[in-house]
Design a protein around this motif. Structure first.
Motif, mmCIF file in Angstrom:
data_model
loop_
_atom_site.group_PDB
_atom_site.id
_atom_site.type_symbol
_atom_site.label_atom_id
_atom_site.label_comp_id
_atom_site.label_asym_id
_atom_site.label_seq_id
_atom_site.Cartn_x
_atom_site.Cartn_y
_atom_site.Cartn_z
ATOM 1 N N UNK A 176 -30.248 -15.803 -6.501
ATOM 2 C CA UNK A 176 -31.189 -16.916 -6.625
ATOM 3 C C UNK A 176 -30.580 -18.253 -6.200
ATOM 4 N N UNK A 177 -29.636 -18.219 -5.308
ATOM 5 C CA UNK A 177 -29.017 -19.449 -4.815
ATOM 6 C C UNK A 177 -29.920 -20.098 -3.768
ATOM 7 N N UNK A 178 -29.797 -21.411 -3.657
ATOM 8 C CA UNK A 178 -30.606 -22.157 -2.710
ATOM 9 C C UNK A 178 -30.400 -21.658 -1.278
ATOM 10 N N UNK A 179 -29.174 -21.346 -0.922
ATOM 11 C CA UNK A 179 -28.883 -20.897 0.441
ATOM 12 C C UNK A 179 -29.584 -19.579 0.773
ATOM 13 N N UNK A 180 -29.903 -18.794 -0.233
ATOM 14 C CA UNK A 180 -30.628 -17.543 -0.029
ATOM 15 C C UNK A 180 -32.130 -17.778 0.015
ATOM 16 N N UNK A 206 -35.704 -23.207 -12.990
ATOM 17 C CA UNK A 206 -34.460 -22.735 -12.381
ATOM 18 C C UNK A 206 -33.790 -23.834 -11.564
ATOM 19 N N UNK A 207 -32.477 -23.921 -11.675
ATOM 20 C CA UNK A 207 -31.722 -24.942 -10.946
ATOM 21 C C UNK A 207 -31.712 -24.674 -9.438
ATOM 22 N N UNK A 208 -32.022 -23.450 -9.030
ATOM 23 C CA UNK A 208 -32.038 -23.098 -7.609
ATOM 24 C C UNK A 208 -33.084 -23.893 -6.834
ATOM 25 N N UNK A 252 -42.901 -31.944 -5.495
ATOM 26 C CA UNK A 252 -42.344 -30.905 -6.348
ATOM 27 C C UNK A 252 -42.701 -31.183 -7.791
ATOM 28 N N UNK A 253 -43.281 -30.182 -8.440
ATOM 29 C CA UNK A 253 -43.590 -30.232 -9.862
ATOM 30 C C UNK A 253 -42.941 -29.007 -10.489
ATOM 31 N N UNK A 254 -42.489 -29.152 -11.700
ATOM 32 C CA UNK A 254 -41.903 -27.985 -12.358
ATOM 33 C C UNK A 254 -42.354 -27.904 -13.804
ATOM 34 N N UNK A 255 -42.361 -26.688 -14.303
ATOM 35 C CA UNK A 255 -42.620 -26.433 -15.719
ATOM 36 C C UNK A 255 -41.395 -25.705 -16.253
#
Length: 176
Positions: free
Chosen positions: A20-24, A45-47, A58-61
């Motif tokens: 679950x890395x950003x680069x992936x 998730x920090x990813x 960008x919105x997050x819950x």
């Protein structure tokens, strides 16, 4: 791991990813959406922090803080979670074990079925809270498109084309 993206109109995409890395995740997401017009809604998730910088909004819950939807912005990830629950149900009820080499194929089938369904009716539930506030929630009841109609859609682009078996025992055009 499975990476799922779902749009507000109910269409979904999913891909088996290694982590679950950003680069992936970033190349997969950029393959699916236009970052200039996409409003990304994610869980905590920090990813996704770095991914959000490339999107229009960008919105997050954050579920760990008991946040499941933001009524002010309309942000939620319920559609993506519903797709994931379909994958889990298929694993328990139909497939039981997904081999690594065929996992993406099973996932493609489940998402294809998700994307090829139609609404039957809308159910509206109304109630009053203890504080006397009137509430209303609407839910759409879906049904799968009949198999004959699914096959018609699937095969309409195949007229006049050759199809061969690939090395992995799938189907492909002659240059596989």
């Amino acid at each position: 791991m499975i990476f799922v993206a779902a749009s507000r109109d109910g269409q979904a995409r999913a891909r088996v990813v290694s982590d679950d890395k950003r680069t992936t995740l970033e190349p997969v997401l950029l393959e699916w959406v236009n970052p200039a017009t996409t409003s990304l809604m994610t869980d905590g998730s920090k990813s996704y922090i770095g991914l959000a910088k490339t999107m229009a909004d960008h919105q997050s819950v954050i579920h760990s803080q008991k946040g499941y939807a933001n009524p002010e912005t309309g942000a939620h990830v319920n559609t993506a979670e519903a797709v994931i629950s379909q994958v889990q149900r298929a694993l328990v009820g139909v497939y039981h074990n997904l081999g690594r080499q065929h996992r993406q194929r099973y996932l493609d089938e489940i998402v294809w079925r998700w994307n090829h369904r139609e609404p039957v009716r809308e159910v509206v539930k109304q109630w009053t809270t203890r504080a006397g506030v009137a509430r209303e929630k609407s839910t759409t009841i879906w049904r799968p498109i009949p198999v004959v109609d699914q096959m018609r859609v699937l095969l309409q682009g195949a007229v006049g084309k050759q199809v061969r078996r690939s090395k992995e025992y799938g189907l492909c055009r002659p240059l596989c």
